[in-house]
Design a protein around this motif. Sequence first.
Motif, PDB file in Angstrom:
ATOM      1  N   ASN A 205       0.826  -1.203   0.000  1.00 52.68           N
ATOM      2  CA  ASN A 205       0.000   0.000   0.000  1.00 52.68           C
ATOM      3  C   ASN A 205       0.865   1.261   0.000  1.00 52.68           C
ATOM      4  OD1 ASN A 205      -1.772   2.062   2.090  1.00 52.68           O
ATOM      5  ND2 ASN A 205      -2.773   1.246   0.277  1.00 52.68           N
ATOM      6  N   LEU A 206       1.998   1.221   0.726  1.00 53.80           N
ATOM      7  CA  LEU A 206       2.914   2.353   0.731  1.00 53.80           C
ATOM      8  C   LEU A 206       3.475   2.592  -0.670  1.00 53.80           C
ATOM      9  CD1 LEU A 206       4.609   4.539   2.124  1.00 53.80           C
ATOM     10  CD2 LEU A 206       6.264   2.748   2.729  1.00 53.80           C
ATOM     11  N   LEU A 207       3.852   1.517  -1.354  1.00 48.12           N
ATOM     12  CA  LEU A 207       4.374   1.656  -2.720  1.00 48.12           C
ATOM     13  C   LEU A 207       3.307   2.229  -3.655  1.00 48.12           C
ATOM     14  CD1 LEU A 207       6.377  -1.690  -3.022  1.00 48.12           C
ATOM     15  CD2 LEU A 207       7.327   0.625  -2.947  1.00 48.12           C
ATOM     16  N   GLU A 208       2.056   1.827  -3.460  1.00 48.49           N
ATOM     17  CA  GLU A 208       0.969   2.377  -4.266  1.00 48.49           C
ATOM     18  C   GLU A 208       0.802   3.869  -3.977  1.00 48.49           C
ATOM     19  OE1 GLU A 208      -2.299  -0.118  -3.255  1.00 48.49           O
ATOM     20  OE2 GLU A 208      -1.539  -1.841  -4.388  1.00 48.49           O
ATOM     21  N   ALA A 209       0.978   4.262  -2.693  1.00 50.47           N
ATOM     22  CA  ALA A 209       0.901   5.677  -2.330  1.00 50.47           C
ATOM     23  C   ALA A 209       2.016   6.463  -3.004  1.00 50.47           C
ATOM     24  CB  ALA A 209       0.984   5.831  -0.814  1.00 50.47           C
ATOM     25  N   MET A 210       3.128   5.779  -3.308  1.00 51.44           N
ATOM     26  CA  MET A 210       4.269   6.409  -3.967  1.00 51.44           C
ATOM     27  C   MET A 210       4.128   6.403  -5.483  1.00 51.44           C
ATOM     28  SD  MET A 210       7.204   4.712  -1.532  1.00 51.44           S
ATOM     29  CE  MET A 210       8.592   5.343  -2.482  1.00 51.44           C
TER      30      MET A 210
END
Length: 327
Positions: A205-210
Amino acid sequence: MSEEIKVWGIHTYDDNLFLKENVIAIGWNEMGDLSLIEKDREAFKAKYTEVYKDAKKGSIPTCAGMLYRFVNEAKVGDYVVFPSKSNREVNIGQITGEYRYDAEEHDYVQKRDVKWFKHFKRTFFSQGALYEIGAAQSFFLVKNYADEFLSALEKDFKNSFDKELAENDVIAETADEIEQATRDYVLKALFTNFKGYPLENFVANLLEAMGYKTTVSKQGGDNGIDIIAYKDELPPRILVQVKSQNKDISETVVQSFKGAMLNGDYGLFVTLSDYTPNAKIFLEKNPIIKGINGYELVDLIIKYYDKLNEKYQKVIPLKRVYIPVSV
């Protein structure tokens, strides 16, 4: 400041109780009369563990320590600084009574009598002093700025707000302390709530936020690959391995991860801990793999926090605030 006389800070949700009844008080009602507990920190921790069976392990020494200090370390004659939220003032007084248990009180049963001397607007104190009494704990020892608060009781005390403008080094140091405390809090939350597979989904999810597109591998992994990420529909492919263990990642583990990569792949290794010296050397020699340790992960979380899934924001609740910095 005298070595015997200490300055304590305290917080409450009931300003009226403190100011109208001339007391300081803390809760933890279920602990009962604290004077019945042996005057020993370990005894307080044992009692706290017995009463609050679901308490997180890391919170036990902190909470039990506050209770112990309130009863046994704070002495009659010590000073107390209390920032009241209702009127945005800083109240300074002196402890006049020993610890007492008030069974008739609804919320704050652990009490000490005090005599309030003066009440100041917050702008009378330096920013560093205000930060120190803004500590997250309910009852704490004021160390760095104790003399400033004691000086406020003197007749010739003057507003220190103008002087504060020249204290850039102090402001910067205090701001750094706040930032580090936030980073520590987030890392502890990760260790507590995202062990194993949950951390993989969180990192995805963090990578998607990035701005990445991600696919999380089925539980059990795919040759050590936990997440596959792309910046867009085109290569390169980024393979991600996630580790939530406390132990630092060894060179062997990183080598194994590299062995699962194909030509053209890039790697991202994420750990809540850190890397051993040999593992760091290996990563330096293999720049196609980016290693992220716990605090580096925290920095990314803070940077992209607003774009994280709401369920993760609830687990790691943060509020954006602005603090002064040196210029």
